[in-house]
Design an enzyme around this catalytic site. Structure first.
Site, PDB file in Angstrom:
ATOM      1  N   ARG A 136       4.837  15.365   4.176  1.00  0.00           N
ATOM      2  CA  ARG A 136       3.601  16.129   4.677  1.00  0.00           C
ATOM      3  C   ARG A 136       3.966  17.655   5.483  1.00  0.00           C
ATOM      4  O   ARG A 136       3.471  18.519   6.393  1.00  0.00           O
ATOM      5  CB  ARG A 136       2.479  15.648   5.157  1.00  0.00           C
ATOM      6  N   CYS A 166      10.210  14.393  10.816  1.00  0.00           N
ATOM      7  CA  CYS A 166      10.899  14.315   9.542  1.00  0.00           C
ATOM      8  C   CYS A 166      11.505  15.633   9.522  1.00  0.00           C
ATOM      9  O   CYS A 166      10.662  15.418   8.167  1.00  0.00           O
ATOM     10  CB  CYS A 166      10.563  12.678   9.555  1.00  0.00           C
ATOM     11  N   ARG A 197     -10.247   2.082   1.122  1.00  0.00           N
ATOM     12  CA  ARG A 197      -9.311   2.902   2.095  1.00  0.00           C
ATOM     13  C   ARG A 197      -8.816   4.482   1.949  1.00  0.00           C
ATOM     14  O   ARG A 197      -9.214   5.417   0.680  1.00  0.00           O
ATOM     15  CB  ARG A 197      -7.958   2.313   2.170  1.00  0.00           C
ATOM     16  N   ARG A 228      -8.433   8.346  -1.679  1.00  0.00           N
ATOM     17  CA  ARG A 228      -7.940   8.356  -3.149  1.00  0.00           C
ATOM     18  C   ARG A 228      -8.324   7.344  -3.975  1.00  0.00           C
ATOM     19  O   ARG A 228      -8.684   7.243  -4.745  1.00  0.00           O
ATOM     20  CB  ARG A 228      -6.280   9.088  -3.618  1.00  0.00           C
ATOM     21  N   TYR A 229      -8.174   6.447  -3.315  1.00  0.00           N
ATOM     22  CA  TYR A 229      -8.216   4.366  -3.433  1.00  0.00           C
ATOM     23  C   TYR A 229     -10.045   4.298  -3.080  1.00  0.00           C
ATOM     24  O   TYR A 229      -9.686   4.402  -2.327  1.00  0.00           O
ATOM     25  CB  TYR A 229      -7.742   3.306  -2.690  1.00  0.00           C
ATOM     26  N   CYS A 280      10.023  14.404   5.839  1.00  0.00           N
ATOM     27  CA  CYS A 280       8.450  14.259   5.530  1.00  0.00           C
ATOM     28  C   CYS A 280       7.749  15.058   4.551  1.00  0.00           C
ATOM     29  O   CYS A 280       7.873  16.345   3.375  1.00  0.00           O
ATOM     30  CB  CYS A 280       8.047  15.031   6.238  1.00  0.00           C
ATOM     31  N   ASP A 289       9.376  11.434  -1.817  1.00  0.00           N
ATOM     32  CA  ASP A 289       8.514  12.517  -2.147  1.00  0.00           C
ATOM     33  C   ASP A 289       9.445  13.716  -2.282  1.00  0.00           C
ATOM     34  O   ASP A 289       9.724  14.394  -1.969  1.00  0.00           O
ATOM     35  CB  ASP A 289       7.507  12.830  -1.678  1.00  0.00           C
ATOM     36  N   LYS A 304       0.021   5.243  -5.752  1.00  0.00           N
ATOM     37  CA  LYS A 304       1.017   5.084  -5.418  1.00  0.00           C
ATOM     38  C   LYS A 304       1.620   3.723  -6.736  1.00  0.00           C
ATOM     39  O   LYS A 304       0.358   3.184  -6.901  1.00  0.00           O
ATOM     40  CB  LYS A 304       1.206   4.359  -4.277  1.00  0.00           C
ATOM     41  N   CYS A 323       3.572  16.170  15.356  1.00  0.00           N
ATOM     42  CA  CYS A 323       4.520  14.575  15.322  1.00  0.00           C
ATOM     43  C   CYS A 323       5.387  14.732  16.472  1.00  0.00           C
ATOM     44  O   CYS A 323       5.420  15.575  17.258  1.00  0.00           O
ATOM     45  CB  CYS A 323       5.092  14.197  13.927  1.00  0.00           C
ATOM     46  N   ASP A 369       5.726   7.152  -5.416  1.00  0.00           N
ATOM     47  CA  ASP A 369       3.737   7.915  -5.101  1.00  0.00           C
ATOM     48  C   ASP A 369       3.732   8.857  -6.254  1.00  0.00           C
ATOM     49  O   ASP A 369       4.285   9.759  -5.604  1.00  0.00           O
ATOM     50  CB  ASP A 369       3.427   8.737  -3.726  1.00  0.00           C
TER      51      ASP A 369
HETATM   52  C1  LIG Z   1      -0.207   5.542   0.477  1.00  0.00           C
HETATM   53  C2  LIG Z   1      -1.689   6.026   0.397  1.00  0.00           C
HETATM   54  C3  LIG Z   1      -2.945   4.582   1.075  1.00  0.00           C
HETATM   55  C4  LIG Z   1      -2.341   3.721   1.391  1.00  0.00           C
HETATM   56  O1  LIG Z   1      -1.990   2.918   0.851  1.00  0.00           O
HETATM   57  P1  LIG Z   1      -1.566   1.089   1.135  1.00  0.00           P
HETATM   58  O2  LIG Z   1      -1.089   0.952  -0.373  1.00  0.00           O
HETATM   59  O3  LIG Z   1      -2.646   0.447   1.470  1.00  0.00           O
HETATM   60  O4  LIG Z   1      -0.651   1.423   1.993  1.00  0.00           O
HETATM   61  C5  LIG Z   1      -4.636   5.063   1.095  1.00  0.00           C
HETATM   62  N1  LIG Z   1      -4.879   6.406   0.062  1.00  0.00           N
HETATM   63  C6  LIG Z   1      -3.656   7.212   0.365  1.00  0.00           C
HETATM   64  C7  LIG Z   1      -4.267   8.607   0.012  1.00  0.00           C
HETATM   65  C8  LIG Z   1      -2.729   7.272   0.093  1.00  0.00           C
HETATM   66  O5  LIG Z   1      -1.381   8.066   0.091  1.00  0.00           O
HETATM   67  S1  SF4 Z   2       7.379  11.468   8.052  1.00  0.00           S
HETATM   68 FE1  SF4 Z   2       5.731  12.775   8.836  1.00  0.00          FE
HETATM   69  S2  SF4 Z   2       4.235  12.726   9.465  1.00  0.00           S
HETATM   70 FE2  SF4 Z   2       5.887  11.096   9.440  1.00  0.00          FE
HETATM   71  S3  SF4 Z   2       6.531  11.638  12.227  1.00  0.00           S
HETATM   72 FE3  SF4 Z   2       8.252  12.377  10.182  1.00  0.00          FE
HETATM   73  S4  SF4 Z   2       7.308  14.638  10.080  1.00  0.00           S
HETATM   74 FE4  SF4 Z   2       5.487  13.463  11.356  1.00  0.00          FE
END
Ligand SMILES: *Cc1c(COP(=O)(O)O)cnc(C)c1O
Ligand code: SF4
Length: 359
Positions: A120, A115, A102, A98-99, A118, A280, A324, A111, A317
């Site tokens: 995801r 959580c 990175r 996305r960025y 979570c 989120d 973010k 996992c 986010d």
């Molecule tokens: C959160 C996230 C990152 C990391 O973001 P930082 O601000 O550098 O910690 C990178 N890619 C995606 C898609 C993310 O959701």
């Molecule tokens: S937040 Fe989601 S991805 Fe992270 S450890 Fe918990 S369940 Fe796993």
């Protein structure tokens, strides 16, 4: 509760509603509702977490994070299956880019714990999503042909649940990509299964030539047991910097005292608090949500109490995938006659004349 050394619940991971009822974590009368939750979302309570629940003074701050609740069956209109829009930014399976500089690489969706909040949660689980060697090769190819990618963030799922051999295969492949300068690992393993962090993992990580940063997910100081402290020290003593991420959670850490203790304890373990996340909009998580203005107030109070070293950035986010942004509290107020008012750490307003734009 009392702990017996031969308690079977303390030696294996609890996964099913029956396991949870057997360990006294849910009531047997609710097994039917819990079966409905179990169809949709995974559960795992490893022995270290069960032990923590039994020994900590305030077990609720741990159980609420990991033991399912019937509240999860309620989804509010703003909750989304893909809350931060990862799917739209996934060029190949297992990569989210996305960025520009990175990318995320998710080698597994397994996992050590699941959580309940979570983001995801619709994707993670014990059956989950291990990339095949072919898919991993495609992910590496994407990273290799995208020279803008300066940092690769291993996440999931939890990358530290992989065997050292599989993890090293991935890290070595990334190490060999010239333009990748930094590798970051997002994990909960050092917190929830700290005894699985062993010298062989640490020496394997030290064998990587690029800087490896590890970001641990921790929401309450009660999680930071002596075993966790030992696991953190193994990383830092080996020159692997530790960062932390915390999710702001109702009735778990949404008070200034709780956050202050957490952040101070992290810094004493040589972990730099990195982000405090606004929760989120994942399905069935409304019972954990803290209003934004409350979050901003907490952060403002933290700022006046804590060393800069101990302050995380409060992050949101944006739902849907825009990315973010920091939710830094605003300290500057109305402009009049060339002055703005800046709110000091004492809460008083101080006039400040902004520097003129050079003409
Ligand atoms: C959160 C996230 C990152 C990391 O973001 P930082 O601000 O550098 O910690 C990178 N890619 C995606 C898609 C993310 O959701
Ligand atoms: S937040 Fe989601 S991805 Fe992270 S450890 Fe918990 S369940 Fe796993």
């Amino acid at each position: 509760m009392t702990t017996s050394p031969i308690d079977a619940n303390a030696i294996r991971t609890l996964r099913t509603p029956e396991d949870l009822a057997g360990a006294g974590l849910i009531s047997t009368s609710e097994l039917i509702s819990f079966a409905m939750i179990a169809e949709r979302y995974a559960t795992a309570i490893p022995p270290a977490v069960f032990k923590l629940i039994q020994n900590v003074i305030n077990p609720d701050v741990i159980t609420r994070q990991f033991v399912p609740s019937t509240n999860e069956l309620q989804t509010t209109p703003e909750e989304l299956n893909d809350p931060i829009g990862d799917h739209n930014h996934s060029p190949v399976k297992g990569v989210v880019h996305r960025y520009l500089d990175r990318a995320l690489l998710m080698p597994t969706l397994v996992c050590p714990v699941y959580c309940r909040f979570c983001f995801r949660r619709e994707m993670v689980g014990p059956e989950g999503g291990a990339l095949t060697s072919k898919q991993l090769d495609e992910a590496f190819n994407y990273i290799r042909k995208t020279p803008e990618i300066w940092e690769v963030i291993l996440t999931g799922g939890d990358p530290l649940i992989l065997s050292n051999r599989r993890l090293m295969k991935i890290l070595t492949a990334l190490d060999d990509i010239e333009h990748v300068k930094i590798i970051r690992i997002h994990t909960r393993v050092p917190i929830v299964t700290p005894l699985s962090i062993k010298a062989d993992l640490i020496s394997a990580l030290k064998g990587i030539s690029k800087p490896v940063y590890v970001s641990i997910h921790c929401n309450h100081a009660a999680e930071l047991t002596p075993d966790v402290a030992r696991a953190c020290a193994l990383f830092v003593d080996a020159g692997i910097p530790l960062l932390s991420q915390t999710v702001l959670l109702k009735d778990i850490n949404d008070s200034v005292e709780t956050l202050e203790t957490l952040m101070r304890t992290l810094v004493t373990l040589r972990v730099k608090p990195y982000y405090l996340h606004q929760l989120d909009f994942a399905p069935g998580t409304s019972h954990f949500r803290v209003p934004l203005d409350k979050g901003q107030n907490l952060v403002k109070n933290l700022r006046s109490r804590l060393s800069g070293l101990a302050l995380p950035t409060y992050m949101l986010d944006i739902p849907g995938g825009a990315g973010k942004v920091p939710l830094t509290p605003n300290h500057s107020h109305n402009n009049s006659k060339g002055f703005i008012s800046i709110e000091g750490p004492d809460g008083h307003l101080y006039p400040y004349r902004p520097p003129a734009n050079p003409s």
